[in-house]
Design a protein around this motif. Structure first.
Motif, short mmCIF file in Angstrom:
data_model
loop_
_atom_site.label_atom_id
_atom_site.label_comp_id
_atom_site.label_asym_id
_atom_site.label_seq_id
_atom_site.Cartn_x
_atom_site.Cartn_y
_atom_site.Cartn_z
N ILE A 271 43.95 -42.73 51.81
CA ILE A 271 45.08 -41.49 52.03
C ILE A 271 46.49 -41.80 52.09
O ILE A 271 47.45 -41.18 51.60
CB ILE A 271 44.47 -41.00 53.57
N LEU A 272 46.52 -43.27 52.79
CA LEU A 272 48.01 -43.60 52.69
C LEU A 272 48.58 -44.34 51.55
O LEU A 272 49.85 -44.20 51.11
CB LEU A 272 48.35 -44.48 54.12
N GLN A 273 47.69 -44.81 50.70
CA GLN A 273 48.05 -45.63 49.80
C GLN A 273 47.03 -45.19 48.73
O GLN A 273 46.10 -46.15 48.29
CB GLN A 273 47.90 -47.22 49.90
N SER A 274 47.20 -44.31 47.83
CA SER A 274 46.29 -43.49 47.09
C SER A 274 46.05 -44.51 45.75
O SER A 274 44.88 -44.45 45.13
CB SER A 274 46.86 -42.22 46.46
N GLY A 275 46.94 -45.42 45.30
CA GLY A 275 46.67 -46.20 44.44
C GLY A 275 46.11 -47.44 44.46
O GLY A 275 45.89 -48.26 43.70
N ALA A 276 45.83 -47.85 45.86
CA ALA A 276 45.30 -49.14 46.19
C ALA A 276 43.93 -49.37 45.65
O ALA A 276 43.55 -50.63 45.09
CB ALA A 276 45.35 -49.55 47.72
N LYS A 277 43.01 -48.48 45.67
CA LYS A 277 41.89 -48.59 45.07
C LYS A 277 41.35 -47.45 44.26
O LYS A 277 41.26 -46.32 45.06
CB LYS A 277 40.41 -48.85 45.97
N VAL A 278 41.25 -47.40 42.97
CA VAL A 278 41.01 -46.06 42.25
C VAL A 278 39.46 -46.11 41.96
O VAL A 278 39.08 -47.07 41.32
CB VAL A 278 41.67 -46.08 41.02
#
Length: 315
Positions: A271-278
């Motif tokens: 939610i807070l870092q959407s691109g951390a794990k795709v």
């Protein structure tokens, strides 16, 4: 009231922790007396009484050498086994534990209950397991209740949990035991342990019309923030992964080939870092929702969790 050594023991885990603590202290005391006594005896027995005297040769004792290897090894293994069992018991949260959300900040605590009630005093029912799911709004804090013998770091940007079962009604101290700045020593609170009947009465009377349970808040945000445009609740494929059955999924496949467990910390990060794990099969088109408050993020996590709970109940 506690005793000379320890504060009052008021949880199911406290006697187990105290017995190990007492055992280690007693054994250490016995060893201390034994070592000091032997040193004093050797100083007297083998003292040089004449300047010309030369010490006689000393023969090794295999029994003595075996003893001071075997006995400490047994003691270490005993303490390890005892401590490991207590550690596992502390980390294994009962399935029927009553969950309370804990928010730490510099320099105070807030406690949120499933019906949305939020207080700065922790109320818990006696003789029932209670799980605290905790996070920090700023720096590292630490949740410590001496009477319950529980301590757990509270971290920013992730959840940590600890559980306890209070056995005695009364009021107990709660401290932060991780230095967190100028007023660290003032970051304390009270834990009030009451009967289940009194707890239910308090919980009902403490609510206000503006309070909203976390899953309901998450459902509201699901629409307000446009989540329904990318994430379905019925399992259908959309721009993003479905939320049906997502929480607790142990083999969630990522685009880089790795797998993760879709627990609360993974959902929070997404939610807070959407691109951390795709997620595999999807593009990184989700915007960051870092502007959401801590309670709103937790509400979304609880709503996603509720979708998985519904799926389990339907099965």
């Amino acid at each position: 009231m506690g005793d000379f050594w320890l504060p009052e023991a008021a949880s199911t885990m406290a006697p187990k922790i105290d017995s190990l603590f007492t055992f280690v202290n007693v054994v250490s005391g016995i060893l201390l007396v034994g070592v000091v006594t032997a040193m004093l005896w050797f100083m007297y027995r083998y003292r040089r009484q004449d300047p010309a005297e030369r010490p006689s040769p000393v023969k090794e004792s295999k029994l003595l050498e075996i003893s001071w290897i075997v006995i400490p090894t047994i003691l270490v293994l005993l303490v390890f086994n005892w401590g490991f069992k207590s550690f596992v018991a502390q980390k294994t949260i009962p399935d029927n534990a009553y969950e309370i959300r804990v928010q730490a900040r510099s320099w105070g605590w807030s406690f949120e209950y499933p019906n949305g009630v939020t207080t700065d005093t922790l109320y818990v029912p006696a003789d029932e397991p209670v799980k605290t799911t905790m996070s920090s709004q700023d720096v590292i804090h630490s949740f410590y209740v001496p009477a319950f013998r529980v301590k757990q770091d509270v971290l920013p940007n992730r959840y940590t949990s600890v559980w306890f079962e209070a056995t005695k009604e009364g009021t107990y101290d709660l401290f932060c035991t991780e230095y967190c700045g100028r007023n660290h020593s003032e970051m304390d609170a009270e834990v009030k342990v009451v009967s289940r009947a009194r707890f239910d009465e308090w919980l009902e009377s403490a609510g206000t019309p503006d309070d909203i349970p976390l899953p309901e808040l998450g459902e509201k945000l699901y629409t307000q923030q446009g989540c329904q445009g990318c994430h379905s609740l019925d399992g259908s494929d959309m721009v993003g992964p479905t939320w049906k059955g997502l929480y607790g999924k142990t083999d969630h496949q990522m685009a880089d080939g790795s797998t993760v467990t879709a627990d609360a910390n993974y959902l929070r990060e997404s939610i807070l870092q959407s691109g951390a794990k795709v997620v595999e099969g999807y593009q990184n088109v989700m915007p960051s929702y870092a502007s959401l408050s801590e309670r709103e993020v937790t509400g979304l996590v609880e709503f996603i969790k509720e979708q998985s709970d519904k799926e389990v109940s339907e099965e």
